[in-house]
Write an enzyme that holds these catalytic residues in place. Structure first.
Site, PDB file in Angstrom:
ATOM      1  N   SER A 254      37.904  45.924  38.070  1.00 11.46           N
ATOM      2  CA  SER A 254      36.908  46.768  38.349  1.00 11.46           C
ATOM      3  C   SER A 254      36.931  47.631  37.053  1.00 11.46           C
ATOM      4  O   SER A 254      37.604  47.812  36.095  1.00 11.46           O
ATOM      5  CB  SER A 254      36.931  47.678  39.481  1.00 11.46           C
ATOM      6  OG  SER A 254      37.751  48.959  39.226  1.00 11.46           O
ATOM      7  N   LYS A 255      35.514  48.263  36.854  1.00 15.95           N
ATOM      8  CA  LYS A 255      35.266  49.377  35.718  1.00 15.95           C
ATOM      9  C   LYS A 255      36.433  50.270  35.355  1.00 15.95           C
ATOM     10  O   LYS A 255      36.430  50.735  34.482  1.00 15.95           O
ATOM     11  CB  LYS A 255      34.197  50.062  35.937  1.00 15.95           C
ATOM     12  CG  LYS A 255      32.745  48.973  35.973  1.00 15.95           C
ATOM     13  CD  LYS A 255      31.489  49.911  35.561  1.00 15.95           C
ATOM     14  CE  LYS A 255      30.159  48.970  35.492  1.00 15.95           C
ATOM     15  NZ  LYS A 255      29.653  48.838  36.958  1.00 15.95           N
ATOM     16  N   ARG A 256      37.416  50.812  36.408  1.00 17.74           N
ATOM     17  CA  ARG A 256      38.389  51.437  36.133  1.00 17.74           C
ATOM     18  C   ARG A 256      39.276  50.901  35.253  1.00 17.74           C
ATOM     19  O   ARG A 256      40.183  51.535  34.513  1.00 17.74           O
ATOM     20  CB  ARG A 256      39.206  51.699  37.550  1.00 17.74           C
ATOM     21  CG  ARG A 256      38.273  52.835  38.333  1.00 17.74           C
ATOM     22  CD  ARG A 256      39.320  52.902  39.672  1.00 17.74           C
ATOM     23  NE  ARG A 256      39.809  51.627  40.095  1.00 17.74           N
ATOM     24  CZ  ARG A 256      40.828  51.521  40.453  1.00 17.74           C
ATOM     25  NH1 ARG A 256      41.867  52.048  39.970  1.00 17.74           N
ATOM     26  NH2 ARG A 256      41.193  50.228  41.266  1.00 17.74           N
TER      27      ARG A 256
END
Ligand code: GLU
Ligand code: ZN
Length: 492
Positions: A254-256
């Protein structure tokens, strides 16, 4: 039978690594088995639809060089391939299920459904979801409600007893108790628009899809889809749910973890070859050894038998490594053509025509080719070639542990040696030796001789190889920058 697979994204956001991997697996599977790759746009959720996402879908596949055999723009025998252009088809088939007793009209109002939900929650009832209130309305009751002008939804009759099993190429048999399947989900909404399940199943059938390769998060929909196929009297395709794509910490990518949209990777200067090669290796391997695959090789060698059961890990560092390899495999002029837009974006090549830009950048490719990780690195690495970096401060001009006074002496001594050496075409190694010899004479380190030269010409303590950098800047301009630095150091 010809293999027919599809990539069926919903245009609600930018294409990301996970989605593109699904597209690549489908595409390569189609190619390697001599079949067809179909693109279908699942845009029935109009609240989440975005034009930008659709554009991004097309441009991403185009950039990767993934051509669909059938789909939007390309057309094909089973079009249209955009679901929002197929509403009549879904209505017709939903009605067919009502007529055959496999589905039914439900007239429940949102208020009733909300009250039901609240009640289930308050009483901690094991019954969850719709209570099948309208499942057994008689023909007359239905007609009476229709006559009142009520607009029903159409719900699927999910069997209350027994279980449903489907086979998955990767996961094996997957069985679910029917009582655990969502009770009678909506197929057609009251406004006549289909839900995902209905449109997806009808299209896969009508488009003669033979294999469904999609993300594992769709497994829970599997049993429902199988029930739907049965209700229609159709044969379901072969299922092959793809293991998840994780970040290196074991959580779903994910964007994390960093950028996940392919557009970001593209903007930073990852090459399509590297993305294709690396992303295909996330969850697939040929023989566990071979790492480098061209698109043409994958079109030949990809097989679903080699898809791993375990989740694949997307490692940004590994992608960087692949990208570097693909950059170094380019010829200087190919690479220059890819770099020009990055330099152009910063107006570093202004005043040159296209050919001049190419020639100029081709000439400096050897400066950076070995060190670029992504194409956009070229800006920081070579900005000084195209634009005066300005006068660096004294701190930048001085090597570690050297005073400005020492560096002034060093540079004052080095400059004439460097200048006459370069102007008389002495080999670099000879000039270098002469410069090194200054260090013991002045009681400074070798680094103390070279740093002020490097920093004054490039504006930075790190740069491509020094003499090549000087040549790239040009002698006159380089000497001007060095003289300017001498002034500054003198005044310190
Ligand atoms: N439209 C669904 C998605 O966005 C397709 C799922 C499937 O491949 O069946 O992923
Ligand atoms: Zn109802």
């Amino acid at each position: 039978m010809e293999t027919r697979v599809r990539y069926a994204p919903s245009p609600t956001g930018l294409q990301h690594i996970g989605g593109v991997r699904t597209a690549l697996f489908n595409y390569f599977f189609a190619k390697s088995s001599g079949g067809k790759f179909i693109l279908r746009v699942e845009d029935t959720d109009r609240t989440r639809y975005s034009d930008e996402a659709l554009e991004d879908l097309y441009s991403t596949l185009d950039w990767l060089g993934i051509k669909w055999d059938e789909g939007p723009i390309a057309g094909g025998p089973y079009g249209p391939y955009i679901q929002s252009e197929r509403y009549d088809i879904y209505r017709k088939y939903a009605q067919q299920l009502v007529d055959s007793g496999m589905a039914y009209y439900c007239f429940c109002t949102p208020e009733r459904l909300e009250a039901l939900r609240a009640e289930q929650e308050a009483s901690h009832s094991p019954e969850q979801g719709y209570d099948r209130h309208c499942r057994n309305l008689s023909k007359d009751e239905v007609q009476a409600l229709l006559d009142q002008g009520l607009k029903p939804v159409i719900r699927l009759k999910v069997p209350e007893e027994g279980s449903t099993t489907f086979h998955d190429v990767i996961m094996g048999d997957i069985t679910r108790e029917n009582k655990d399947i969502s009770p009678d989900p909506i197929l057609l909404k009251s406004d006549g628009f289909p839900t995902y399940h209905l449109a997806n199943v009808i299209d896969d059938h009508l488009m003669h899809i033979t294999h469904i390769l999609r993300a594992q998060e769709w497994i829970p929909s599997g049993p429902l889809h199988v029930i739907l196929y049965k209700a229609f009297g159709w044969e379901p395709p072969v299922y092959c749910h793809l293991p998840m794509v994780m970040g290196s910490d074991g959580h779903k990518l994910s964007k994390r973890h960093g950028s996940t949209s392919v557009r970001d990777f593209r903007d930073k200067g990852y090459l399509p070859e590297a993305i294709i090669n690396y992303v295909t290796l996330v969850g697939w391997s040929f023989d566990g050894e071979k790492q480098f695959f061209s698109k043409a090789e994958l079109e030949k060698d990809f097989s679903i038998e080699k898809i791993n059961k375990a989740p694949g890990v997307f490692d940004y560092k590994k992608l960087d490594w692949f990208n570097g390899q693909y950059i170094r495999a380019k010829s200087d002029s190919e690479l220059a053509a890819l770099l020009v837009p990055y330099l152009d974006k910063e107006s570093l090549l202004d005043g040159m025509d296209e050919q001049a830009k190419l020639d100029r950048v081709t000439a400096i490719v050897p400066l950076v080719k070995e060190r670029l990780v992504v194409l956009s690195d070229v800006n920081d690495m070579t900005r000084f070639v195209f634009r005066d970096p300005g006068m660096p401060d004294a701190k930048t001009l001085c090597a570690k542990g050297h005073t400005a006074a020492q560096e002034y002496q060093g540079l004052a001594k080095a400059y004439p040696i460097l200048r006459s050496g370069l102007e008389s075409w002495k080999p670099d190694s000879e000039i270098e030796q002469e410069l090194c010899a200054i260090a013991p004479e002045l009681g400074i380190k070798v680094n103390g001789v070279f740093m002020p030269i490097r920093a004054s010409v490039t504006g930075s303590q790190v740069s491509p190889p020094l003499f090549d950098s000087i040549r790239a800047v040009g002698y006159d301009e380089s000497f001007r920058r060095i003289e300017r630095a001498l002034e500054v150091l003198k005044a310190c």
